[in-house]
Design a protein around this motif. Structure first.
Motif, PDB file in Angstrom:
ATOM      1  N   LEU B  90       0.853  -1.193   0.000  1.00  0.00           N
ATOM      2  CA  LEU B  90       0.000   0.000   0.000  1.00  0.00           C
ATOM      3  C   LEU B  90       0.888   1.242   0.000  1.00  0.00           C
ATOM      4  CD1 LEU B  90      -3.081   0.861   0.379  1.00  0.00           C
ATOM      5  CD2 LEU B  90      -2.381   1.400   2.711  1.00  0.00           C
ATOM      6  N   GLY B  91       0.557   2.186  -0.898  1.00  0.00           N
ATOM      7  CA  GLY B  91       1.356   3.405  -1.016  1.00  0.00           C
ATOM      8  C   GLY B  91       1.535   4.112   0.322  1.00  0.00           C
ATOM      9  N   GLY B  92       0.440   4.241   1.066  1.00  0.00           N
ATOM     10  CA  GLY B  92       0.496   4.941   2.352  1.00  0.00           C
ATOM     11  C   GLY B  92       1.454   4.280   3.332  1.00  0.00           C
ATOM     12  N   HIS B  93       1.499   2.954   3.328  1.00  0.00           N
ATOM     13  CA  HIS B  93       2.409   2.237   4.230  1.00  0.00           C
ATOM     14  C   HIS B  93       3.866   2.452   3.807  1.00  0.00           C
ATOM     15  CE1 HIS B  93      -0.748  -0.887   5.813  1.00  0.00           C
ATOM     16  NE2 HIS B  93      -0.997   0.363   6.186  1.00  0.00           N
ATOM     17  N   ILE B  94       4.092   2.443   2.487  1.00  0.00           N
ATOM     18  CA  ILE B  94       5.464   2.594   1.993  1.00  0.00           C
ATOM     19  C   ILE B  94       6.004   3.967   2.379  1.00  0.00           C
ATOM     20  CG2 ILE B  94       6.913   2.635  -0.082  1.00  0.00           C
ATOM     21  CD1 ILE B  94       4.929   0.655  -1.329  1.00  0.00           C
ATOM     22  N   VAL B  95       5.118   4.956   2.318  1.00  0.00           N
ATOM     23  CA  VAL B  95       5.525   6.308   2.726  1.00  0.00           C
ATOM     24  C   VAL B  95       5.999   6.301   4.177  1.00  0.00           C
ATOM     25  CG1 VAL B  95       4.668   8.639   3.187  1.00  0.00           C
ATOM     26  CG2 VAL B  95       4.055   7.480   1.063  1.00  0.00           C
ATOM     27  N   LEU B  96       5.248   5.570   5.006  1.00  0.00           N
ATOM     28  CA  LEU B  96       5.632   5.509   6.429  1.00  0.00           C
ATOM     29  C   LEU B  96       6.999   4.862   6.607  1.00  0.00           C
ATOM     30  CD1 LEU B  96       2.236   4.477   8.064  1.00  0.00           C
ATOM     31  CD2 LEU B  96       3.328   6.724   8.118  1.00  0.00           C
ATOM     32  N   TRP B  97       7.237   3.782   5.885  1.00  0.00           N
ATOM     33  CA  TRP B  97       8.538   3.112   5.968  1.00  0.00           C
ATOM     34  C   TRP B  97       9.649   4.045   5.488  1.00  0.00           C
ATOM     35  CZ3 TRP B  97       9.570  -0.900   8.778  1.00  0.00           C
ATOM     36  CH2 TRP B  97       8.572  -1.849   9.033  1.00  0.00           C
ATOM     37  N   ALA B  98       9.354   4.759   4.410  1.00  0.00           N
ATOM     38  CA  ALA B  98      10.353   5.679   3.860  1.00  0.00           C
ATOM     39  C   ALA B  98      10.687   6.762   4.887  1.00  0.00           C
ATOM     40  CB  ALA B  98       9.827   6.303   2.577  1.00  0.00           C
ATOM     41  N   ARG B  99       9.625   7.248   5.554  1.00  0.00           N
ATOM     42  CA  ARG B  99       9.840   8.300   6.537  1.00  0.00           C
ATOM     43  C   ARG B  99      10.616   7.762   7.750  1.00  0.00           C
ATOM     44  NH1 ARG B  99       4.445  10.602   8.617  1.00  0.00           N
ATOM     45  NH2 ARG B  99       3.968  10.849   6.411  1.00  0.00           N
ATOM     46  N   GLY B 102      13.742   5.099   5.899  1.00  0.00           N
ATOM     47  CA  GLY B 102      14.354   5.459   4.616  1.00  0.00           C
ATOM     48  C   GLY B 102      14.298   4.338   3.594  1.00  0.00           C
ATOM     49  N   LEU B 103      13.476   3.312   3.876  1.00  0.00           N
ATOM     50  CA  LEU B 103      13.338   2.216   2.917  1.00  0.00           C
ATOM     51  C   LEU B 103      12.135   2.469   2.024  1.00  0.00           C
ATOM     52  CD1 LEU B 103      13.853  -0.820   5.314  1.00  0.00           C
ATOM     53  CD2 LEU B 103      15.435  -0.028   3.553  1.00  0.00           C
ATOM     54  N   SER B 104      12.268   2.062   0.787  1.00  0.00           N
ATOM     55  CA  SER B 104      11.144   2.294  -0.113  1.00  0.00           C
ATOM     56  C   SER B 104      11.100   1.222  -1.185  1.00  0.00           C
ATOM     57  CB  SER B 104      11.293   3.674  -0.753  1.00  0.00           C
ATOM     58  OG  SER B 104      10.257   3.904  -1.658  1.00  0.00           O
TER      59      SER B 104
END
Lengths: 474, 233
Positions: B90-99, B102-104
């Protein structure tokens, strides 16, 4: 009488009723097995992953017929896994103490005993379990632990006693009688097929030492004549040991301790005769036990060959000359669970049958997905549960046999043969002849002798007069 | 509410997720260690590796097994696909991981996630309904067998509502809190319930086979331990 004390649907010996303190002894045996054998990993993983999806029920031939909760494989397995969790895992001990106070009782063991002998350990459910839970393994282990507290079907333990402490084989055939029987079979072969076939005894240095189900010497002479005939035409180097000529191993059905002793006796005989390989006759569980030789004896043990494999190899090499006239009647094949469930021997018998039969049809389902004959796991030897075996266990099989419309049902396994004969008798399938693969093969081997008249009388020594008349008429 | 949400997304999530990862890794490590020990002790050291591997793969991608029990299998497979793909991609979850770390990685379109979320909810309920309505599963089922599918449906219901505020009759924060906390609960339950099959699946077929790989002389050793080596049959 025993009946007043009868707890199970099968007979146990009188002394089994006198065992005291069974739960404690059961747990002691369990602890010893966990320490000295390798069941712990499977128990641990199975009890964690069991998803209770019920797919095993859908694949169990007994559950399909009875619809009883106790016949669901996963339910049966849980009986043992529960004991494991409660007494051999910390989390299970704590959880059970807080939630239900489960303790192992005599009644619980009785329930388990009845349940594990309502299973043929055919392991069809294992193939259909998404979690890979081997309910057959759990049945196997539960039976061993129960055996350590005296619960063993009398039919099995009596046979093992004869094998390990008596005459030396499960049918209590003295070596002298064995030799006489084989001489009689040699005469039969000469009379019917005009060929001088030898049953060689105690030949040192033979490549193969032969271990059929010893009951074949009494019940399936045609199979043995077929075996000997194949050895004759292929010039195979084989021998029968007079000290031990029994491939049967009921240890598989109730105790690894017993299984190991019997397996080691086989190896001892092969070594005594300086033989190179173990050649197992047409018998499923004997083959599976022989495959366990390295398990118990280590990697230096002699290799194991099933007779089907030997015959198949020789036939493919063109070493077995066949008559032009093949088997005309419709033939179908029953896969014995012990050799087919893991897919180890499924194609060899089919290729042989296709070579010798004009009308070979498959039973459905087959190979690794086959249905058990209904007498696996030693149940076939327990005469008092015949009704259960042929009606509840064997009903689906009977339907499948009927659907093939075959006249000959080939089952290369002594236990399957006995069971399937009874299944056919009890399910209005009298026209079906249950037969070994080598029995059929024997009829079409071209010995190069004047055997042109032998076709009509080829049903061999086992056939009675009416059989011969009937066959002569076809 | 804000503070609770911060706690749920912060320390509670970190704890639950770490608990799950460590718990599952522990299962894998201990299982492999025991598998190794079993093979080392086994009298028969041969193992049909490729055959077992094929069986393992067939069960990890159980398309060929559907015919065994069509309705249940299809439901179960759809359920697994949905619950595995949506949380991870899910895009929203990936954003959280990135934040956070720093993983994406590439995500799926939100429309696809919507469909899969609905699939997850429907199949979760369907699994429970099938479980209740079939006799064998009704007999076999424990509390966790009913509770887990329903619990797993919760983050999908709440997640769907969070993604579609117009359809959400409740407060955004409250729904998000339930979303995060139900997911946290699932993470914690992963290693200690049957959900641990997620970690065991790749090894179960090997374990099953290794159950038969007993040590040489194991029968005799048990007999000695039980002082039964001289006992008549």
């Amino acid at each position: 009488m025993a009946d007043t004390k009868r707890k199970y649907s099968f007979y146990v010996e009188e002394k089994a009723h006198e065992v005291q303190d069974r739960p404690r002894k059961f747990l002691e045996a369990f602890a010893a097995v966990l320490e000295h054998s390798s069941y712990g990993l499977a128990l641990d993983v199975f009890s964690r992953v069991s998803a209770k999806c019920g797919l095993c029920a859908a694949s169990c031939q007994l559950y399909q017929t009875t619809g009883e909760d106790r016949d669901i494989p996963c339910h049966r397995s849980e009986l043992l896994l529960r004991v494991y969790r409660r007494y051999f895992t910390r989390s299970g001990a704590i959880k059970d103490r807080f939630t239900n106070g489960f303790v192992l009782t005599d009644e619980y063991l009785d329930e388990m005993a009845e349940a594990v002998y309502r299973c043929t350990a055919c392991r069809r459910c294992k193939n259909n379990c998404p979690m890979g839970i081997d309910h057959g393994l759990l049945t196997h282990l539960a039976r061993w632990l129960l055996a350590e507290v005296g619960v063993i079907p009398k039919a099995l333990v009596v046979a093992v006693r004869a094998q390990l402490e008596g005459v030396g084989n499960t049918s209590a055939i003295p070596p002298k009688a064995l030799v006489d029987t084989c001489e009689f079979l040699e005469e039969e072969l000469e009379e019917i097929y005009h060929v001088k076939v030898k049953f060689p005894f105690d030949v040192e240095g033979a490549e193969y030492v032969f271990f059929p189900a010893v009951s074949d010497y009494l019940l399936e002479p045609d199979t043995l004549m077929g075996n000997a005939a194949v050895m004759h035409v292929t010039g195979g180097s084989w021998t029968i040991g007079t000290k031990n000529f029994d491939g049967i191993n009921y240890g598989l059905f109730y105790s690894d301790r017993i299984m190991e002793r019997i397996v080691k006796n086989v190896v001892t005989e092969v070594n005594r005769l300086k033989g190179k390989k173990v050649l197992v006759g047409e018998c499923g569980h004997a083959t599976r036990c022989a495959w366990a030789i390295p398990t118990f004896c280590g990697p230096d043990a002699p290799p194991v060959v099933n007779f089907l494999q030997y015959t198949h190899e020789q036939l493919m090499k063109g070493k077995i000359p066949l008559k032009e006239q093949l088997i005309e009647e419709r033939v179908t094949y029953h896969d014995p669970c012990n050799i087919a469930r893991t897919g180890r021997i499924t194609e060899e018998p089919r290729e042989i049958l296709k070579a010798i039969c004009k009308d070979f049809v498959e039973m459905v389902p087959n190979r690794a997905q086959n249905y058990c004959c209904g007498g696996g796991g030693g149940l076939v030897s327990i005469d008092e549960i015949r009704e259960f075996r042929t009606n509840l266990m064997g009903k689906r099989k009977a339907d499948q046999i009927r659907a093939t419309g075959a006249k000959y049902l080939v089952a290369p396994c002594a236990n399957c043969k006995k069971q399937l004969k009874e299944v056919c008798e009890d399910n209005d399938l009298e026209d079906v002849k249950v037969i070994g693969l080598h029995d059929l093969l024997l009829r079409v081997i071209d010995f190069g002798t004047d055997a042109s008249t032998s076709d009509e009388e080829s049903s061999g020594v086992q056939a009675d007069q009416s059989d011969i008349a009937q066959e002569g008429g076809t | 509410m804000e503070a609770w949400l911060e706690w749920a997304r912060g320390p509670a999530f970190v704890f639950a997720f770490t608990f799950m990862v460590l718990g599952l890794v522990r299962h894998v490590v201990l299982t492999f260690a025991e598998m190794y020990r079993t093979m080392r002790r086994a009298g028969d050291k041969s193992l049909a590796y490729s055959k077992i591997l094929v069986t393992t793969i067939k069960w990890l991608v159980p398309v060929g097994k559907i015919r065994n029990e069509v309705l249940y299998s299809v439901t179960s497979i759809l359920f697994h696909i949905a619950i595995l793909i949506v949380p991870v991609f899910l895009g929203g979850h990936i954003v959280l991981w990135a934040r956070g770390l720093g993983l994406s990685w590439p995500g799926i379109p939100n429309e696809v996630a919507d469909v899969l979320a609905i699939v997850a909810i429907v199949t979760a309920v369907a699994l429970v309904v099938q479980r209740v309505s079939a006799r064998p599963t009704r007999t076999l089922s424990r509390f966790q067998d009913y509770a887990l599918p329903l619990l797993i449906a919760v983050p999908f219901v709440t997640g769907f509502l969070v993604m579609h505020p117009a359809m959400n009759p409740f407060s955004y924060e409250a729904v998000l809190l339930v979303h995060v906390m139900s997911a946290n609960l699932i993470f914690v339950l992963m290693p200690i319930t049957k959900l641990s099959h997620a970690a065991f699946m790749p090894s179960v077929q090997f374990v099953s086979e290794l159950g038969w790989k007993w040590p040489a002389d194991s029968g005799t050793r048990v007999a000695v331990a039980l002082r039964k080596e001289e006992e008549p049959v």
